[in-house]
Design a protein around this motif. Structure first.
Motif, PDB file in Angstrom:
ATOM      1  N   VAL B 231     -18.734  27.082 -18.309  1.00  0.00           N
ATOM      2  CA  VAL B 231     -17.814  26.528 -19.289  1.00  0.00           C
ATOM      3  C   VAL B 231     -18.498  25.298 -19.865  1.00  0.00           C
ATOM      4  N   LEU B 232     -18.314  25.088 -21.160  1.00  0.00           N
ATOM      5  CA  LEU B 232     -18.929  23.942 -21.827  1.00  0.00           C
ATOM      6  C   LEU B 232     -17.820  23.134 -22.486  1.00  0.00           C
ATOM      7  N   PHE B 233     -17.782  21.827 -22.175  1.00  0.00           N
ATOM      8  CA  PHE B 233     -16.853  20.906 -22.827  1.00  0.00           C
ATOM      9  C   PHE B 233     -17.665  20.041 -23.789  1.00  0.00           C
ATOM     10  N   LYS B 234     -17.283  20.027 -25.052  1.00  0.00           N
ATOM     11  CA  LYS B 234     -18.036  19.277 -26.068  1.00  0.00           C
ATOM     12  C   LYS B 234     -17.196  18.125 -26.588  1.00  0.00           C
ATOM     13  N   THR B 235     -17.702  16.890 -26.434  1.00  0.00           N
ATOM     14  CA  THR B 235     -17.057  15.765 -27.119  1.00  0.00           C
ATOM     15  C   THR B 235     -18.108  15.163 -28.041  1.00  0.00           C
ATOM     16  N   ARG B 236     -17.711  14.144 -28.758  1.00  0.00           N
ATOM     17  CA  ARG B 236     -18.649  13.488 -29.670  1.00  0.00           C
ATOM     18  C   ARG B 236     -19.804  12.904 -28.852  1.00  0.00           C
ATOM     19  N   GLY B 237     -20.985  13.469 -29.003  1.00  0.00           N
ATOM     20  CA  GLY B 237     -22.155  12.902 -28.334  1.00  0.00           C
ATOM     21  C   GLY B 237     -22.415  13.399 -26.929  1.00  0.00           C
ATOM     22  N   VAL B 238     -21.450  14.107 -26.317  1.00  0.00           N
ATOM     23  CA  VAL B 238     -21.663  14.567 -24.936  1.00  0.00           C
ATOM     24  C   VAL B 238     -21.374  16.064 -24.803  1.00  0.00           C
ATOM     25  N   LEU B 239     -22.308  16.761 -24.147  1.00  0.00           N
ATOM     26  CA  LEU B 239     -22.079  18.159 -23.763  1.00  0.00           C
ATOM     27  C   LEU B 239     -21.972  18.202 -22.248  1.00  0.00           C
ATOM     28  N   PHE B 240     -20.886  18.772 -21.730  1.00  0.00           N
ATOM     29  CA  PHE B 240     -20.679  18.843 -20.286  1.00  0.00           C
ATOM     30  C   PHE B 240     -20.581  20.310 -19.899  1.00  0.00           C
ATOM     31  N   TYR B 241     -21.605  20.807 -19.176  1.00  0.00           N
ATOM     32  CA  TYR B 241     -21.606  22.191 -18.719  1.00  0.00           C
ATOM     33  C   TYR B 241     -21.203  22.245 -17.253  1.00  0.00           C
ATOM     34  N   SER B 242     -20.393  23.230 -16.891  1.00  0.00           N
ATOM     35  CA  SER B 242     -20.150  23.473 -15.464  1.00  0.00           C
ATOM     36  C   SER B 242     -20.246  24.964 -15.190  1.00  0.00           C
ATOM     37  N   ARG B 243     -20.805  25.294 -14.026  1.00  0.00           N
ATOM     38  CA  ARG B 243     -20.741  26.705 -13.644  1.00  0.00           C
ATOM     39  C   ARG B 243     -19.286  27.043 -13.303  1.00  0.00           C
ATOM     40  N   LEU B 244     -18.936  28.320 -13.359  1.00  0.00           N
ATOM     41  CA  LEU B 244     -17.601  28.775 -12.967  1.00  0.00           C
ATOM     42  C   LEU B 244     -17.663  29.369 -11.566  1.00  0.00           C
ATOM     43  N   LEU B 245     -16.534  29.350 -10.863  1.00  0.00           N
ATOM     44  CA  LEU B 245     -16.500  29.950  -9.532  1.00  0.00           C
ATOM     45  C   LEU B 245     -16.233  31.441  -9.662  1.00  0.00           C
ATOM     46  N   GLU B 246     -16.919  32.220  -8.817  1.00  0.00           N
ATOM     47  CA  GLU B 246     -16.707  33.665  -8.842  1.00  0.00           C
ATOM     48  C   GLU B 246     -15.620  34.034  -7.841  1.00  0.00           C
ATOM     49  N   GLY B 247     -15.123  35.227  -7.956  1.00  0.00           N
ATOM     50  CA  GLY B 247     -14.109  35.700  -7.004  1.00  0.00           C
ATOM     51  C   GLY B 247     -12.740  35.725  -7.663  1.00  0.00           C
ATOM     52  N   ASN B 248     -11.848  36.497  -7.084  1.00  0.00           N
ATOM     53  CA  ASN B 248     -10.508  36.633  -7.654  1.00  0.00           C
ATOM     54  C   ASN B 248      -9.605  35.521  -7.170  1.00  0.00           C
TER      55      ASN B 248
END
Lengths: 378, 378
Positions: B231-248
């Motif tokens: 998942v990527l969160f974009k704000t002015r000047g900052v990109l924040f990427y996080s992996r997602l958790l797998e599984g149900n």
């Protein structure tokens, strides 16, 4: 015992006494605070057997009723739980009552606590301190003396006497000295009201650090009473007892060089910042050594080299440099501690060669002296 | 690479990127920060492989020259040392130059650092995130959502998927849900600009906590892009990427009771303070359980009993109590966490008996729901 007290006053008293409380005490009752109440007021006592702190909260202060004593008495309550309870009580009126032996009832607003107390008869008696060697110092001066010396005590228990600060009265003055055998801090002062008999005691560094937290930052006089194995510091409302360290403190007077070959005068704050930066890379390699070079010019060079991380060079404009050219290495931490103790003033550093101890003094004031042993790096 | 930059702007950018830096990374180059400079500005990248943060500092901002680029290029520098150096540099003008391969020269005032850099070619490439599911939320709303849910994620790795917060879009709304199987927090919201396709992802709790530190406390829109494993969160000047958790993620909808037998309406702040006090003694014995009693009157009783320490009783005036009489026990910590998430508003607690989960909601607002499983104590 039964009384009503204003929560904020109780909290003030507790916060001083809590500084003596340790969770690592050998005697279980010392995890508690002793509470004694009579018609004059409330006495709180906390101790870790090295330090004992007593505070007194008067029943009436400046015409204001602080405690309403219904029945006098005493109890010991678990320090941590009791102080947390008092801190979180819902109103400023607190009633504390001991009934059925040690059952203690604390009530405030719609909040009621029943604590199981400990027997105050089992609490150790206060150290007996006769008014043997009595003198006094203003609280703010004592705080300065502590701040300027205590950082230099030894952190190691191999020579226990070096974990304390020597307080010595002789030749009409008080000398406070701390050393860990790699550096030394000395503060001289002439108390207005000198003790009549010379004395020499070693006060544990930890006691002085706790005392420093309790002393007010003003000129209020602190009475200092020195007895055989105890020192007592008395301020308004607080008695602070500390045991003294046994053993002979080494004679440090011969360590301090009386002449010098190089003298550098520089602003302490600028030098501190430059050494702080120069040590950033050294810290990574855990040796924390910086190199200091002075030659005929007025610019000092501070440098550090860490093969894996990189190197740094700092230039500091000195106020004056006299004497021989010098290249010397020392612990950045010791130098920063010494410069912080002298607190940003212009300072003079006097060197007698790269392998000899050097001293730092304020330009304006001879009373503080810091000494550091250099490190051989080549 | 060679450029001049304003120290305070570099420091702002670094402080965001540093939140992704961990000293415990498997890939050594991730202890570094990647610096890339071209005529448009400077990009800083930090990553612990779960979270990746990129900040961009423009060469010019509002007509103010922030970076003077002499030669573009890139380098990786040790994050901890580099950020400490920048923080302590003596002036606001900093020149950074890479020469002879990876030799990096940092100069400010009379301070010169030579750092040994790492090869930017070895730095992992950014996760590829296609603009698959894109929507946006105001930053302050996102901060609320995080604060109201993330505390309830599991701290244990036994069921990894529960260490994350479920973000699910369906039925025209976004539901954010966290549970550690003893309690559950749910926040519903309807984004102004809804994603077109339903989705369901689990974002690690730790990522959301770091994101919360970076998000500004205002209504600025944050773009959210969801891809397969990122998942990527974009704000002015900052990109924040996080992996997602797998599984149900477990279906939690059946857990939430739809009817109730006892309903208590009370001020959240008063209840929080009473539970905080009632749990003071319980904490000492490490079970941290309090008892909650409501009967036909409007006064709730909260109590706790620790045989060795004592007992406490708190009375709280409720706004209203309806339904069956109730005696229930629960974790004081879970209750306090839930009350803090609802943030001092008047709340309604709905119980369906002493052994069934109960829910808390704000009186004014159905969007936050907190659920707690009680504890059997008798």
């Amino acid at each position: 015992m039964k009384f009503e007290i204003m929560r904020d006053k109780l909290l003030d008293g507790l916060s001083d006494v809590m500084k003596a409380i340790s969770q690592k005490v050998a005697i279980p009752i010392l995890t508690g605070i002793k509470i004694e109440v009579d018609e004059k007021g409330m006495t709180l006592t906390g101790s870790d057997s090295d330090i004992t702190i007593c505070t007194f909260i008067p029943a009436e202060d400046n015409g204001e009723q602080i405690i309403q004593v219904v029945e006098k008495g005493s109890i010991v309550l678990q320090a941590k739980v009791f102080s947390e309870i008092v801190r979180k009580l819902p109103t400023n009126e607190v009633t504390i009552e001991v009934a059925n032996g040690l059952q203690t009832h604390i009530q405030s607003g719609k909040s009621e606590f029943h604590l199981i107390g400990l027997d105050p008869e089992d609490y150790p008696v206060l150290p007996e301190v006769k008014d043997d060697y009595l003198f006094s110092l203003p609280a703010d001066l004592m705080k300065s003396i502590i701040r300027e010396t205590v950082f230099a005590v030894s952190q190691q228990e191999t020579r226990p006497v070096l974990t304390g600060v020597l307080w010595e009265v002789k030749d009409g003055g008080l000398a406070c000295i701390a050393t860990d055998s790699h550096r030394l801090a000395r503060r001289l002062t002439i108390p207005e009201d000198m003790p009549e008999v010379p004395f020499s005691v070693v006060i544990p560094g930890k006691s002085l650090q706790e005392l420093n937290k309790i002393l007010p930052d003003n000129g209020e006089l602190v009475d200092i009473v020195i007895a055989d194995q105890q020192v007592l510091f008395k301020t308004r409302g607080v008695l602070f007892y500390s045991r003294l360290l046994e053993g002979n403190y080494p004679d440090t007077s011969r360590l301090i060089p009386l002449e010098y070959k190089t003298s550098v005068t520089v602003n302490g704050r600028l030098l501190l910042q430059a050494i702080d930066r120069a040590s950033l890379l050294a810290r990574e390699e855990r040796n924390n050594i910086v190199r200091f070079s002075a030659n005929e010019g007025k610019v000092i060079e501070i440098s550090s080299n860490s093969p894996e991380v990189g190197k740094v060079e700092e230039l500091v404009e000195a106020i004056g440099v006299t004497g021989e050219e010098l290249n010397i290495s020392f612990s950045a931490k010791y130098m920063m501690d010494a410069l912080k103790a002298i607190d940003g003033q212009d300072i003079t550093i006097q060197f007698t060669g790269a392998m000899r101890p050097f001293i730092l003094k304020s330009v304006d004031d001879d009373s503080i002296l810091q000494l550091i042993l250099p490190v051989r790096t080549y």
